[in-house]
Design an enzyme around this catalytic site. Structure first.
Site, mmCIF file in Angstrom:
data_model
loop_
_atom_site.group_PDB
_atom_site.id
_atom_site.type_symbol
_atom_site.label_atom_id
_atom_site.label_comp_id
_atom_site.label_asym_id
_atom_site.label_seq_id
_atom_site.Cartn_x
_atom_site.Cartn_y
_atom_site.Cartn_z
ATOM 1 N N CYS A 183 0.821 -1.208 0.000
ATOM 2 C CA CYS A 183 0.000 0.000 0.000
ATOM 3 C C CYS A 183 0.855 1.258 0.000
ATOM 4 C CB CYS A 183 -0.868 0.038 1.250
ATOM 5 S SG CYS A 183 -1.839 -1.427 1.494
ATOM 6 N N ARG A 223 4.837 0.720 -6.310
ATOM 7 C CA ARG A 223 4.901 -0.107 -5.115
ATOM 8 C C ARG A 223 3.990 -1.334 -5.223
ATOM 9 N NH1 ARG A 223 6.772 2.776 -0.528
ATOM 10 N NH2 ARG A 223 5.471 1.579 0.863
ATOM 11 N N TRP A 275 -3.043 -2.586 -1.532
ATOM 12 C CA TRP A 275 -2.562 -3.898 -1.974
ATOM 13 C C TRP A 275 -3.256 -4.883 -1.054
ATOM 14 C CZ3 TRP A 275 0.603 -7.992 -0.192
ATOM 15 C CH2 TRP A 275 1.211 -8.761 -1.188
ATOM 16 N N ASN A 319 -1.644 1.964 6.049
ATOM 17 C CA ASN A 319 -0.737 0.933 5.503
ATOM 18 C C ASN A 319 -0.363 0.009 6.639
ATOM 19 O OD1 ASN A 319 -0.610 2.203 3.094
ATOM 20 N ND2 ASN A 319 1.540 2.808 3.249
ATOM 21 N N GLY A 320 -0.203 -1.273 6.334
ATOM 22 C CA GLY A 320 0.227 -2.198 7.378
ATOM 23 C C GLY A 320 -0.859 -3.228 7.645
ATOM 24 N N GLU A 340 20.740 -14.593 -8.737
ATOM 25 C CA GLU A 340 20.170 -13.269 -8.980
ATOM 26 C C GLU A 340 19.583 -13.178 -10.398
ATOM 27 O OE1 GLU A 340 19.081 -10.934 -7.408
ATOM 28 O OE2 GLU A 340 19.086 -9.199 -8.728
ATOM 29 N N LYS A 395 15.627 -12.387 -11.262
ATOM 30 C CA LYS A 395 15.207 -11.301 -12.158
ATOM 31 C C LYS A 395 14.260 -11.849 -13.221
ATOM 32 C CE LYS A 395 15.944 -8.370 -10.510
ATOM 33 N NZ LYS A 395 16.706 -8.295 -9.286
ATOM 34 N N GLU A 404 10.782 -12.749 -11.792
ATOM 35 C CA GLU A 404 10.020 -11.567 -11.362
ATOM 36 C C GLU A 404 9.295 -10.881 -12.497
ATOM 37 O OE1 GLU A 404 11.533 -8.609 -8.089
ATOM 38 O OE2 GLU A 404 13.195 -9.248 -9.309
ATOM 39 N N HIS A 412 23.115 -34.170 -9.310
ATOM 40 C CA HIS A 412 22.476 -34.720 -8.104
ATOM 41 C C HIS A 412 20.962 -34.571 -8.144
ATOM 42 C CE1 HIS A 412 26.363 -35.440 -6.264
ATOM 43 N NE2 HIS A 412 26.734 -34.281 -6.793
ATOM 44 N N LYS A 466 7.348 -3.092 -4.422
ATOM 45 C CA LYS A 466 8.732 -2.633 -4.340
ATOM 46 C C LYS A 466 9.262 -2.740 -2.924
ATOM 47 C CE LYS A 466 12.533 -0.768 -5.762
ATOM 48 N NZ LYS A 466 13.472 -1.690 -6.445
#
Ligand code: AGP
Length: 613
Positions: free
Chosen positions: A2, A27, A74, A100-101, A488, A492, A495, A511, A608
């Protein structure tokens, strides 16, 4: 997650609120809304969907109020819908609130309020807040200018969980109240106007002067004044901070997407990270640390704790710190660290990496280590963010605002900062030769140019992206430090392209995962450690034999010529190679996402800054 915006001043609030929300879009959200103080009471305009839909809501142009609050939601409690969107009003329509939260005890509070005659119209946890405020306001027999603030304070005392809250009220038509606990909120100071935001970039075009609230602090804003109060409503003084980011740093600057801009900003971002920390012929300069040899010698263990990409940066930092300083380093995922009772004491240094400085798990992990008497050091990109206020020490990456959800320049600046930190520790501890230190410093200073060269792989990478964008599964392989880059690169790709991908230490292939390798599958490998070239090449041969399409990012001369695409990147010291070799992989995920027509900067389901657990 949010986002919150607030405005109090002399101008019409609604356009400012909506433009602020547009800047918070990155965000991640599913609905949006605003509320303003109008002559005839509090207005509410909200709906599910994009922020720009607010422009089409009936009556939005008629709003004249110069005070308002705004929110992008959100969804956590209750599906995305108009009813569940913020702002929320109390039953008497006297208090309008955005939040928010997460309010963890909202169920108990809701039951309490229902038993006291209140009705709920949404499934959100937030709706308890305006009604609680109303409950306490109506019980307060004292009628003075702090009455609304007292009601907000009493309501907050009942809340368990995390929150950043904005309140406007018909009983206080010239003010706004804000409060935060474990959720981000900044106050921007203008001329005869003040702003609220979840983050600094969203209101940079209005002001560069900010107040930062601590947990459980309240601010009462008018257009030309801001008063701060602690949890007991004692007045507190706050310093105004000047943020040296300029507004254009938060714009696309002609690039199609923020992510592409941020990838190409990396040479300069890294120059900023290095800054004056590596003066010529002098020891490293970390003004804010000044660690003594005695202190560093007392450290027998280092934890690096972070989430996602920041954790991958930590994996690379571990290698340099261990090799240069001879201190064992454990890298931990923050959400695991905080619940596994880690062995931490006063001889432990815990390093927390967070671009946003607001990641809930990382902050909780830091608080845990502090409670066990460890020394805590935060690495963040955002001046004054929550993590920097919790940690004993902070060093900043200075990479400039990162807007795209997929982290790129923050990652490379985190890796380089960890390497500079390792050199600094090694200098203080005298744990490696001066020759090694000199070489590391030289290599670090050359890095911006090497990244400039790595960016020149863009066209070749775009071609490869055009060939594989329809793939369903992609493998990333690497050994040693290159395994970290594989992790990484794979993150990417997941995402922003939504392609399933897995990163494996190349030696692990046999393995288990090799069972998945079949004709036509794409396998991407990274080879930058000259001691491991032959080993990784053998693994690549194994997948070629089974029909894989292969791309290798390397700075080494490779013995085999049956790899489909080889992307050469500049050579550098092995500890620093992830900073160069990740660049083509960032570009690859970007171009695949573009080719698939996806929203590169705002991938589905992601936020974000992850401010809730
Ligand atoms: C990176 O591309 C991701 N969006 C994500 O993994 C991110 O790095 C993670 O959420 C940590 O964020 P922070 O650095 O702001 O704490």
């Amino acid at each position: 997650m949010c986002g919150i915006i607030g405005y109090i001043g002399t101008k019409k609030a609604s356009p400012i609120l909506i433009s602020g929300l547009l800047r918070l879009e990155y965000r991640g959200y599913d609905s949006a809304g605003i509320s303003t103080v109008e002559k005839d009471g509090l207005s509410i305009m909200k709906d599910k969907g994009r922020v720009k839909n607010l422009y089409n809501l009936k009556g939005i142009d008629d709003l004249q109020g110069t005070i308002g609050i705004a929110h992008t939601r959100w969804a956590t409690h209750g599906k995305p819908s108009k009813e569940n969107s913020h702002p929320h009003l109390d039953n008497s329509q006297s208090f309008s609130v955005v939040h928010n939260g997460i309010i963890e005890n909202y169920h108990d509070l809701r039951t309490f309020l229902i038993n006291n005659g209140y009705t709920f119209y949404s499934q959100t946890d937030t709706e308890v807040i305006p009604n609680l405020i109303h409950y306490y306001y109506s019980k307060d027999t004292k009628d003075d200018e702090l009455k609304v603030l007292r009601a907000v304070q009493s309501a907050c005392k009942d809340l368990k969980g995390s929150y950043a809250i904005e309140v406007i009220s018909k009983y206080m038509p010239n003010n706004m109240i804000v409060v935060r606990k474990d959720s981000p909120l900044v106050i921007g100071k203008g001329d005869e106007e003040n702003y609220i935001s979840s983050d600094i970039p969203a209101i940079l075009s209005f002001t560069t002067k900010f107040y930062l609230l601590n947990d459980n602090e309240f601010a009462v804003l008018s257009k030309d004044n801001i008063e701060f109060y602690d949890i007991s409503l004692n007045k507190v003084q706050k310093d105004l901070k000047n943020i040296d980011w300029n507004a254009s740093a938060a714009d696309k600057n002609g690039y199609e997407d923020y992510m592409l801009k941020e990838i190409f900003e990396q040479p300069n971002a890294i120059r900023e990270t290095i800054g004056s920390r590596l003066p010529e012929n002098e020891p490293c300069n970390f003004e804010d640390l000044n660690f003594t040899k005695e202190f560093l010698s007392s450290i027998n263990k280092i934890y690096i704790v972070a989430c996602g990409t920041a954790m991958h940066a930590g994996l690379t930092g571990k290698i340099t710190i261990e090799q240069l300083c001879n201190i064992p380093v454990t890298v931990d995922i923050a959400s695991e660290f905080r619940y596994r009772n880690p062995i931490v004491d006063k001889n432990t240094l815990c390093i927390y990496i967070s671009q946003s400085g607001e990641t809930a798990d990382t902050i909780a992990a830091l608080k845990l280590a502090k409670s066990k008497c460890a020394t805590t050091l935060a690495i963040s990109n955002v001046i004054g963010s929550s993590i920097t206020r919790e940690a004993d020490y902070t060093i900043y990456t200075h990479a400039g605002p990162e807007i795209a959800v997929a982290s790129t320049k923050a990652y490379t600046s985190q890796v380089i900062l960890l390497n500079i930190l390792a050199v600094y520790f090694a200098e203080v501890l005298q744990s490696t030769s001066s020759e090694n230190i000199k070489n590391m410093k030289k290599s670090i200073l050359e890095l911006p140019y090497k990244i400039e060269d790595a960016l020149k792989t863009s066209d070749a990478i775009k071609n490869f992206a055009n060939k594989i964008y329809n793939e369903k599964d992609v493998f990333f392989l690497g050994r040693g430090i290159d395994y970290n880059t594989a992790l990484e690169g794979s993150l990417k790709l997941k995402e922003i392209s939504y392609i399933h991908s897995e990163a494996y230490a190349a030696g692990e292939l046999k393995h288990g995962p090799i069972a998945l390798v079949e004709n036509g599958i794409t396998v991407i490998s990274i080879i930058t450690d000259k001691n491991l070239v032959e080993k990784t090449i053998s693994n690549i041969q194994e997948v070629i034999t089974r029909g894989a399409k292969t791309l290798v990012v390397t700075n080494q001369a490779l013995p085999s010529n049956n790899i489909d695409v080889v992307i050469d990147v500049p050579d550098t010291c092995v500890y620093l190679s992830p900073i160069v070799s990740i660049v083509p992989l960032q570009l690859l995920s970007y171009y695949i996402s573009k080719e698939k027509g996806l929203d590169v900067d705002k991938p589905r389901n992601l936020a974000k800054s992850v401010t809730v657990e």
